[in-house]
Design a protein around this motif. Structure first.
Motif, PDB file in Angstrom:
ATOM      1  N   TYR A 100      -8.149   3.424   3.728  1.00 37.47           N
ATOM      2  CA  TYR A 100      -8.947   2.854   2.638  1.00 37.47           C
ATOM      3  C   TYR A 100      -8.526   1.405   2.397  1.00 37.47           C
ATOM      4  CZ  TYR A 100     -10.795   2.004  -2.020  1.00 37.47           C
ATOM      5  OH  TYR A 100     -11.443   1.456  -3.105  1.00 37.47           O
ATOM      6  N   TYR A 101      -7.223   1.189   2.249  1.00 39.83           N
ATOM      7  CA  TYR A 101      -6.742  -0.159   1.953  1.00 39.83           C
ATOM      8  C   TYR A 101      -6.802  -1.091   3.156  1.00 39.83           C
ATOM      9  CZ  TYR A 101      -5.880   0.535  -2.878  1.00 39.83           C
ATOM     10  OH  TYR A 101      -6.082   0.746  -4.216  1.00 39.83           O
ATOM     11  N   SER A 102      -6.883  -0.548   4.344  1.00 42.52           N
ATOM     12  CA  SER A 102      -7.119  -1.383   5.518  1.00 42.52           C
ATOM     13  C   SER A 102      -8.490  -2.036   5.401  1.00 42.52           C
ATOM     14  CB  SER A 102      -7.028  -0.535   6.784  1.00 42.52           C
ATOM     15  OG  SER A 102      -7.297  -1.310   7.913  1.00 42.52           O
ATOM     16  N   GLY A 103      -9.468  -1.270   4.926  1.00 44.97           N
ATOM     17  CA  GLY A 103     -10.802  -1.822   4.694  1.00 44.97           C
ATOM     18  C   GLY A 103     -10.811  -2.858   3.596  1.00 44.97           C
ATOM     19  N   VAL A 104     -10.095  -2.591   2.516  1.00 44.83           N
ATOM     20  CA  VAL A 104      -9.989  -3.560   1.418  1.00 44.83           C
ATOM     21  C   VAL A 104      -9.304  -4.825   1.928  1.00 44.83           C
ATOM     22  CG1 VAL A 104      -8.938  -4.015  -0.835  1.00 44.83           C
ATOM     23  CG2 VAL A 104      -9.964  -1.777  -0.372  1.00 44.83           C
ATOM     24  N   ARG A 149      -0.517  -5.082  -7.052  1.00 44.24           N
ATOM     25  CA  ARG A 149       0.469  -4.969  -8.133  1.00 44.24           C
ATOM     26  C   ARG A 149      -0.202  -4.728  -9.486  1.00 44.24           C
ATOM     27  NH1 ARG A 149       5.540  -6.382  -6.400  1.00 44.24           N
ATOM     28  NH2 ARG A 149       5.572  -7.472  -4.400  1.00 44.24           N
ATOM     29  N   THR A 150      -1.324  -5.364  -9.714  1.00 44.38           N
ATOM     30  CA  THR A 150      -2.045  -5.199 -10.977  1.00 44.38           C
ATOM     31  C   THR A 150      -2.690  -3.818 -11.053  1.00 44.38           C
ATOM     32  OG1 THR A 150      -2.477  -7.567 -11.053  1.00 44.38           O
ATOM     33  CG2 THR A 150      -3.837  -6.175 -12.456  1.00 44.38           C
ATOM     34  N   SER A 151      -3.351  -3.416  -9.981  1.00 44.41           N
ATOM     35  CA  SER A 151      -4.045  -2.123  -9.965  1.00 44.41           C
ATOM     36  C   SER A 151      -3.102  -0.945 -10.156  1.00 44.41           C
ATOM     37  CB  SER A 151      -4.784  -1.928  -8.637  1.00 44.41           C
ATOM     38  OG  SER A 151      -5.789  -2.884  -8.482  1.00 44.41           O
ATOM     39  N   TRP A 152      -1.957  -1.006  -9.507  1.00 49.83           N
ATOM     40  CA  TRP A 152      -1.038   0.137  -9.508  1.00 49.83           C
ATOM     41  C   TRP A 152       0.228  -0.101 -10.316  1.00 49.83           C
ATOM     42  CZ3 TRP A 152      -3.662   4.074  -8.523  1.00 49.83           C
ATOM     43  CH2 TRP A 152      -4.691   4.038  -7.597  1.00 49.83           C
ATOM     44  N   ARG A 153       0.286  -1.238 -11.019  1.00 52.14           N
ATOM     45  CA  ARG A 153       1.475  -1.567 -11.835  1.00 52.14           C
ATOM     46  C   ARG A 153       2.768  -1.408 -11.021  1.00 52.14           C
ATOM     47  NH1 ARG A 153      -1.031   1.713 -16.589  1.00 52.14           N
ATOM     48  NH2 ARG A 153      -2.408   0.149 -17.460  1.00 52.14           N
ATOM     49  N   LEU A 154       2.769  -2.088  -9.887  1.00 54.45           N
ATOM     50  CA  LEU A 154       3.935  -2.033  -8.990  1.00 54.45           C
ATOM     51  C   LEU A 154       4.980  -3.049  -9.409  1.00 54.45           C
ATOM     52  CD1 LEU A 154       2.075  -1.756  -5.578  1.00 54.45           C
ATOM     53  CD2 LEU A 154       3.085   0.095  -6.903  1.00 54.45           C
ATOM     54  N   THR A 208      -4.297  11.980   2.074  1.00 56.28           N
ATOM     55  CA  THR A 208      -3.091  11.815   2.875  1.00 56.28           C
ATOM     56  C   THR A 208      -2.700  10.339   2.911  1.00 56.28           C
ATOM     57  OG1 THR A 208      -4.290  11.453   4.929  1.00 56.28           O
ATOM     58  CG2 THR A 208      -3.768  13.752   4.363  1.00 56.28           C
ATOM     59  N   LYS A 209      -1.499  10.087   3.356  1.00 56.26           N
ATOM     60  CA  LYS A 209      -1.029   8.713   3.503  1.00 56.26           C
ATOM     61  C   LYS A 209      -1.944   7.949   4.458  1.00 56.26           C
ATOM     62  CE  LYS A 209       3.330   8.336   3.583  1.00 56.26           C
ATOM     63  NZ  LYS A 209       4.735   8.437   3.983  1.00 56.26           N
ATOM     64  N   VAL A 244       0.847  -1.201   0.000  1.00 52.93           N
ATOM     65  CA  VAL A 244       0.000   0.000   0.000  1.00 52.93           C
ATOM     66  C   VAL A 244       0.880   1.246   0.000  1.00 52.93           C
ATOM     67  CG1 VAL A 244      -1.733   1.296   1.290  1.00 52.93           C
ATOM     68  CG2 VAL A 244      -1.944  -1.186   1.076  1.00 52.93           C
ATOM     69  N   LEU A 245       1.947   1.225   0.767  1.00 52.29           N
ATOM     70  CA  LEU A 245       2.859   2.360   0.802  1.00 52.29           C
ATOM     71  C   LEU A 245       3.545   2.568  -0.549  1.00 52.29           C
ATOM     72  CD1 LEU A 245       3.963   4.580   2.583  1.00 52.29           C
ATOM     73  CD2 LEU A 245       5.730   3.012   3.359  1.00 52.29           C
ATOM     74  N   ARG A 246       3.910   1.491  -1.212  1.00 50.51           N
ATOM     75  CA  ARG A 246       4.510   1.605  -2.555  1.00 50.51           C
ATOM     76  C   ARG A 246       3.532   2.246  -3.530  1.00 50.51           C
ATOM     77  NH1 ARG A 246       6.856  -3.836  -4.641  1.00 50.51           N
ATOM     78  NH2 ARG A 246       7.096  -2.551  -6.499  1.00 50.51           N
ATOM     79  N   ALA A 247       2.260   1.843  -3.450  1.00 54.22           N
ATOM     80  CA  ALA A 247       1.242   2.429  -4.330  1.00 54.22           C
ATOM     81  C   ALA A 247       1.078   3.917  -4.017  1.00 54.22           C
ATOM     82  CB  ALA A 247      -0.087   1.697  -4.164  1.00 54.22           C
ATOM     83  N   PHE A 248       1.012   4.257  -2.728  1.00 53.09           N
ATOM     84  CA  PHE A 248       0.879   5.663  -2.345  1.00 53.09           C
ATOM     85  C   PHE A 248       2.053   6.472  -2.880  1.00 53.09           C
ATOM     86  CE2 PHE A 248       1.595   9.339   0.298  1.00 53.09           C
ATOM     87  CZ  PHE A 248       0.330   9.908   0.362  1.00 53.09           C
TER      88      PHE A 248
END
Length: 123
Positions: free
Chosen positions: A99-103, A118-123, A92-93, A31-35
């Motif tokens: 948000y992702y805690s809920g997901v 990884r798919t959603s954010w192309r990480l 904010t972070k 999640v942090l990488r996506a942010f």
């Protein structure tokens, strides 16, 4: 404390945040990488300007139909991550992590969560 905004009452979102299990280290790192990928300026806040070049609005149905402008698509995108009923066009972070805690709470399998991020954010 459950009453995060110190209003003297507990709203539904505060209640849910308190009940959610914490994300494990691997999920938090994804999640942090996506942010960080979205936060182009590195100031700890995702803005419309940060999204330009990262999020393609041309595929959004309301942009295609002409109902929304590019700016409106970006603002609606940001609002989905923003604190409910406190949308300010900035994410904010902490809001992104919430948000992702809920997901995360709805996905039991770490491998599936990893693939989704990884798919959603192309990480």
């Amino acid at each position: 404390a459950i009453d995060m905004d110190r209003s003297g009452t507990i709203d539904f979102d505060e209640f849910l945040r308190h009940l959610r299990p914490p994300m494990n280290k691997g999920r938090r790192e994804l999640v942090l990488r996506a942010f960080n990928k979205l936060d182009k300026t590195g100031d700890g806040v995702i803005t419309v300007d940060d999204l330009k070049g990262v999020y393609d609005v041309t595929k959004h149905p309301k942009y295609i139909s002409g109902e929304w402008s590019e700016e409106q698509v970006f603002l609606k995108f940001l609002a989905s991550y923003d604190t409910p009923n406190q949308s300010d066009g900035l994410v904010t972070k902490e809001e992104f992590m919430n948000y992702y805690s809920g997901v995360s709470a709805s996905i039991d399998n770490d491998a599936y969560f990893d693939l989704m991020m990884r798919t959603s954010w192309r990480l």
